[in-house]
Design a protein around this motif. Structure first.
Motif, PDB file in Angstrom:
ATOM      1  N   GLU A 250      13.320 -35.511  12.710  1.00 22.04           N
ATOM      2  CA  GLU A 250      12.721 -35.898  13.995  1.00 22.04           C
ATOM      3  C   GLU A 250      11.810 -37.119  13.851  1.00 22.04           C
ATOM      4  O   GLU A 250      10.640 -37.104  14.235  1.00 22.04           O
ATOM      5  N   ILE A 251      12.373 -38.180  13.289  1.00 20.24           N
ATOM      6  CA  ILE A 251      11.626 -39.420  13.093  1.00 20.24           C
ATOM      7  C   ILE A 251      11.869 -40.331  14.288  1.00 20.24           C
ATOM      8  O   ILE A 251      13.015 -40.620  14.641  1.00 20.24           O
ATOM      9  N   SER A 252      10.813 -40.773  14.917  1.00 17.96           N
ATOM     10  CA  SER A 252      10.944 -41.648  16.083  1.00 17.96           C
ATOM     11  C   SER A 252      11.256 -43.076  15.644  1.00 17.96           C
ATOM     12  O   SER A 252      11.028 -43.464  14.499  1.00 17.96           O
ATOM     13  N   GLY A 253      11.799 -43.853  16.590  1.00 14.09           N
ATOM     14  CA  GLY A 253      12.034 -45.267  16.338  1.00 14.09           C
ATOM     15  C   GLY A 253      13.362 -45.591  15.691  1.00 14.09           C
ATOM     16  O   GLY A 253      13.621 -46.751  15.359  1.00 14.09           O
ATOM     17  N   ILE A 254      14.238 -44.596  15.491  1.00 11.88           N
ATOM     18  CA  ILE A 254      15.547 -44.840  14.886  1.00 11.88           C
ATOM     19  C   ILE A 254      16.621 -44.105  15.677  1.00 11.88           C
ATOM     20  O   ILE A 254      16.340 -43.190  16.460  1.00 11.88           O
ATOM     21  N   ARG A 255      17.870 -44.500  15.461  1.00 11.40           N
ATOM     22  CA  ARG A 255      19.001 -43.868  16.136  1.00 11.40           C
ATOM     23  C   ARG A 255      20.097 -43.559  15.104  1.00 11.40           C
ATOM     24  O   ARG A 255      20.367 -44.385  14.218  1.00 11.40           O
ATOM     25  N   PHE A 256      20.681 -42.387  15.214  1.00 13.50           N
ATOM     26  CA  PHE A 256      21.784 -41.984  14.343  1.00 13.50           C
ATOM     27  C   PHE A 256      23.094 -42.107  15.119  1.00 13.50           C
ATOM     28  O   PHE A 256      23.216 -41.587  16.233  1.00 13.50           O
ATOM     29  N   ILE A 257      24.057 -42.775  14.532  1.00 15.98           N
ATOM     30  CA  ILE A 257      25.393 -42.896  15.127  1.00 15.98           C
ATOM     31  C   ILE A 257      26.359 -42.157  14.213  1.00 15.98           C
ATOM     32  O   ILE A 257      26.644 -42.601  13.092  1.00 15.98           O
ATOM     33  N   LYS A 258      26.838 -41.029  14.683  1.00 13.49           N
ATOM     34  CA  LYS A 258      27.676 -40.160  13.853  1.00 13.49           C
ATOM     35  C   LYS A 258      29.003 -40.822  13.515  1.00 13.49           C
ATOM     36  O   LYS A 258      29.662 -41.400  14.372  1.00 13.49           O
ATOM     37  N   LEU A 259      29.394 -40.721  12.249  1.00 17.29           N
ATOM     38  CA  LEU A 259      30.653 -41.277  11.758  1.00 17.29           C
ATOM     39  C   LEU A 259      31.664 -40.161  11.494  1.00 17.29           C
ATOM     40  O   LEU A 259      31.276 -39.029  11.200  1.00 17.29           O
ATOM     41  N   PRO A 260      32.949 -40.457  11.571  1.00 19.60           N
ATOM     42  CA  PRO A 260      33.976 -39.437  11.299  1.00 19.60           C
ATOM     43  C   PRO A 260      34.212 -39.246   9.807  1.00 19.60           C
ATOM     44  O   PRO A 260      35.351 -39.176   9.341  1.00 19.60           O
ATOM     45  N   LEU A 261      33.138 -39.187   9.052  1.00 16.60           N
ATOM     46  CA  LEU A 261      33.214 -38.973   7.607  1.00 16.60           C
ATOM     47  C   LEU A 261      32.340 -37.781   7.244  1.00 16.60           C
ATOM     48  O   LEU A 261      31.149 -37.768   7.560  1.00 16.60           O
ATOM     49  N   GLU A 262      32.936 -36.782   6.600  1.00 15.34           N
ATOM     50  CA  GLU A 262      32.206 -35.563   6.265  1.00 15.34           C
ATOM     51  C   GLU A 262      31.741 -35.590   4.818  1.00 15.34           C
ATOM     52  O   GLU A 262      32.440 -36.078   3.931  1.00 15.34           O
ATOM     53  N   THR A 263      30.545 -35.051   4.585  1.00 13.62           N
ATOM     54  CA  THR A 263      29.999 -34.915   3.231  1.00 13.62           C
ATOM     55  C   THR A 263      29.636 -33.449   3.014  1.00 13.62           C
ATOM     56  O   THR A 263      28.848 -32.878   3.769  1.00 13.62           O
ATOM     57  N   ASP A 264      30.262 -32.852   2.019  1.00 12.45           N
ATOM     58  CA  ASP A 264      30.067 -31.420   1.751  1.00 12.45           C
ATOM     59  C   ASP A 264      28.838 -31.181   0.896  1.00 12.45           C
ATOM     60  O   ASP A 264      28.419 -32.041   0.107  1.00 12.45           O
ATOM     61  N   LEU A 265      28.281 -29.993   1.051  1.00  7.84           N
ATOM     62  CA  LEU A 265      27.159 -29.549   0.222  1.00  7.84           C
ATOM     63  C   LEU A 265      27.603 -28.360  -0.621  1.00  7.84           C
ATOM     64  O   LEU A 265      28.261 -27.441  -0.115  1.00  7.84           O
ATOM     65  N   TYR A 266      27.227 -28.377  -1.890  1.00 10.20           N
ATOM     66  CA  TYR A 266      27.617 -27.331  -2.833  1.00 10.20           C
ATOM     67  C   TYR A 266      26.380 -26.699  -3.455  1.00 10.20           C
ATOM     68  O   TYR A 266      25.372 -27.361  -3.685  1.00 10.20           O
ATOM     69  N   ILE A 267      26.489 -25.404  -3.751  1.00 10.31           N
ATOM     70  CA  ILE A 267      25.472 -24.722  -4.544  1.00 10.31           C
ATOM     71  C   ILE A 267      26.041 -24.570  -5.944  1.00 10.31           C
ATOM     72  O   ILE A 267      27.193 -24.147  -6.126  1.00 10.31           O
ATOM     73  N   ASN A 268      25.273 -24.944  -6.958  1.00 11.76           N
ATOM     74  CA  ASN A 268      25.727 -24.933  -8.353  1.00 11.76           C
ATOM     75  C   ASN A 268      24.801 -24.074  -9.192  1.00 11.76           C
ATOM     76  O   ASN A 268      23.571 -24.153  -9.051  1.00 11.76           O
ATOM     77  N   TRP A 269      25.388 -23.281 -10.081  1.00 15.26           N
ATOM     78  CA  TRP A 269      24.577 -22.440 -10.970  1.00 15.26           C
ATOM     79  C   TRP A 269      25.330 -22.186 -12.274  1.00 15.26           C
ATOM     80  O   TRP A 269      26.539 -22.422 -12.368  1.00 15.26           O
ATOM     81  N   ARG A 270      24.604 -21.709 -13.271  1.00 13.06           N
ATOM     82  CA  ARG A 270      25.198 -21.429 -14.576  1.00 13.06           C
ATOM     83  C   ARG A 270      26.135 -20.225 -14.485  1.00 13.06           C
ATOM     84  O   ARG A 270      25.744 -19.159 -14.005  1.00 13.06           O
ATOM     85  N   THR A 271      27.344 -20.380 -14.961  1.00  8.82           N
ATOM     86  CA  THR A 271      28.357 -19.328 -14.853  1.00  8.82           C
ATOM     87  C   THR A 271      27.938 -18.052 -15.558  1.00  8.82           C
ATOM     88  O   THR A 271      28.141 -16.948 -15.056  1.00  8.82           O
ATOM     89  N   GLU A 272      27.322 -18.173 -16.729  1.00  9.27           N
ATOM     90  CA  GLU A 272      26.973 -17.004 -17.541  1.00  9.27           C
ATOM     91  C   GLU A 272      25.531 -16.556 -17.362  1.00  9.27           C
ATOM     92  O   GLU A 272      25.012 -15.806 -18.183  1.00  9.27           O
ATOM     93  N   ASP A 273      24.880 -17.008 -16.301  1.00  7.39           N
ATOM     94  CA  ASP A 273      23.496 -16.599 -16.048  1.00  7.39           C
ATOM     95  C   ASP A 273      23.506 -15.297 -15.256  1.00  7.39           C
ATOM     96  O   ASP A 273      23.938 -15.249 -14.103  1.00  7.39           O
ATOM     97  N   HIS A 274      23.031 -14.208 -15.888  1.00  6.80           N
ATOM     98  CA  HIS A 274      23.045 -12.887 -15.259  1.00  6.80           C
ATOM     99  C   HIS A 274      21.655 -12.448 -14.788  1.00  6.80           C
ATOM    100  O   HIS A 274      21.400 -11.252 -14.624  1.00  6.80           O
ATOM    101  N   ASN A 275      20.785 -13.417 -14.588  1.00  7.31           N
ATOM    102  CA  ASN A 275      19.443 -13.126 -14.080  1.00  7.31           C
ATOM    103  C   ASN A 275      19.559 -12.447 -12.713  1.00  7.31           C
ATOM    104  O   ASN A 275      20.171 -12.999 -11.791  1.00  7.31           O
ATOM    105  N   PRO A 276      18.988 -11.240 -12.543  1.00  9.14           N
ATOM    106  CA  PRO A 276      19.111 -10.546 -11.248  1.00  9.14           C
ATOM    107  C   PRO A 276      18.469 -11.311 -10.098  1.00  9.14           C
ATOM    108  O   PRO A 276      18.907 -11.187  -8.952  1.00  9.14           O
ATOM    109  N   VAL A 277      17.429 -12.101 -10.386  1.00  7.95           N
ATOM    110  CA  VAL A 277      16.822 -12.932  -9.338  1.00  7.95           C
ATOM    111  C   VAL A 277      17.855 -13.914  -8.798  1.00  7.95           C
ATOM    112  O   VAL A 277      18.025 -14.074  -7.582  1.00  7.95           O
ATOM    113  N   LEU A 278      18.569 -14.581  -9.699  1.00  9.79           N
ATOM    114  CA  LEU A 278      19.591 -15.538  -9.304  1.00  9.79           C
ATOM    115  C   LEU A 278      20.688 -14.854  -8.496  1.00  9.79           C
ATOM    116  O   LEU A 278      21.128 -15.372  -7.456  1.00  9.79           O
ATOM    117  N   ALA A 279      21.125 -13.688  -8.948  1.00  7.65           N
ATOM    118  CA  ALA A 279      22.182 -12.961  -8.235  1.00  7.65           C
ATOM    119  C   ALA A 279      21.746 -12.607  -6.815  1.00  7.65           C
ATOM    120  O   ALA A 279      22.529 -12.748  -5.852  1.00  7.65           O
TER     121      ALA A 279
END
Length: 287
Positions: A250-279
């Motif tokens: 919510e920054i004033s003074g600028i305008r966003f013009i949406k483009l037909p290009l998508e950018t994905d977001l990924y969550i990454n973690w250690r495969t062998e990490d069995h920390n219950p907090v992480l799970a």
């Protein structure tokens, strides 16, 4: 001397009645007497003065009662904390994320985590693209939210969200819609862009946009920080291409013009990490 003997002592010091204490501790009166006598023998200290009618603490017993009550409370807190860590309810989790989702996805993610696990401490950091894999592998962070999938064998990635890219311009800029972007108009623009990270799909998306116009506009400034880029755009120092999730800032003074290009977001973690907090946290974040 063990913890159970101390618990028997503290219970008797409060009740000052062998029969009542034995009932509450679910043992026989004779067994309670043996435990107290064993404790006194081990300490070499008389804890109670007792006769057929009365039981009362000695001065040494009163001293130990006061000290042991504090220590037992501390121990119970430690044990409870250990149980919460084992269950993944407390401890600390370190999450890195791009600046672009600070005001869009992150508040919702953090709200879900803190509501489910109020004792869990969360540390938020921002990590350069080239350091993300190393930080995960070396346990400097526990989760990395990125705009690139990680293909390392010891790191797992799952898509959690998709944004669009947007042209970011000052409010008084002639660009109003995506149709205003042409090869001719782009040639006169000065761009302020995120740092060009080799191998990043996000950087590749921006390059694809420029290629579609068969144009390589002037890029005179790169920055790792989207918020800094937006501030420069607002000052009229150029235009930018950023994820439209920055709209939530919510920054004033600028305008966003949406483009037909998508950018994905990924969550990454250690495969062998069995920390219950992480799970536990992953269950809250993953779709």
């Amino acid at each position: 001397m063990d913890l159970q003997q101390i618990k028997y002592f503290l219970a008797l010091s409060r009740e000052l009645h062998f029969w009542n204490t034995a009932g509450k501790m679910n043992i026989t009166q004779s067994a309670l007497s043996r435990q107290i006598q064993s404790l006194e023998n081990q300490l070499g200290v008389q804890l109670f003065e007792r006769n057929k009618r009365n039981v009362k603490l000695t001065a040494a017993g009163q001293f130990l009662k006061e000290k042991w009550e504090v220590e037992m409370s501390k121990l119970e807190f430690i044990h409870q904390s250990a149980r919460q860590i084992q269950l993944g309810e407390s401890g600390t989790i370190t999450i890195s994320h791009p600046d672009s989702i600070s005001a869009s996805l992150m508040p919702d993610i953090l709200s879900r985590i803190s509501n489910a696990f109020p004792k869990l401490k969360i540390k938020l950091v921002q990590v350069l693209y080239e350091n993300q894999q190393e930080y995960l592998q070396n346990y400097k962070i526990d989760l990395a939210i990125t705009r690139d999938i990680n293909n390392s064998r010891d790191i797992r990635s799952e898509k959690i969200h998709t944004d669009n890219l947007a042209i970011v311009v000052p409010e008084n800029h002639p660009y109003q819609t995506v149709e205003d972007l042409t090869q001719e108009t782009l040639a006169s623009q000065k761009f302020i862009l995120p740092t060009n990270d080799e191998g990043s799909s996000y950087s590749d998306l921006i390059q694809r946009l420029f290629n579609s116009f068969e144009n390589a506009p002037e890029v005179y400034l790169h920055s790792e920080f989207g918020s800094a880029i937006i501030a420069l755009v607002r000052k009229g120092l150029g235009i930018a291409i950023l994820p439209d999730s920055y709209l939530f800032h919510e920054i004033s003074g600028i305008r966003f013009i949406k483009l037909p290009l998508e950018t994905d977001l990924y969550i990454n973690w250690r495969t062998e990490d069995h920390n219950p907090v992480l799970a536990n946290v992953l269950k809250l974040i993953l779709p």
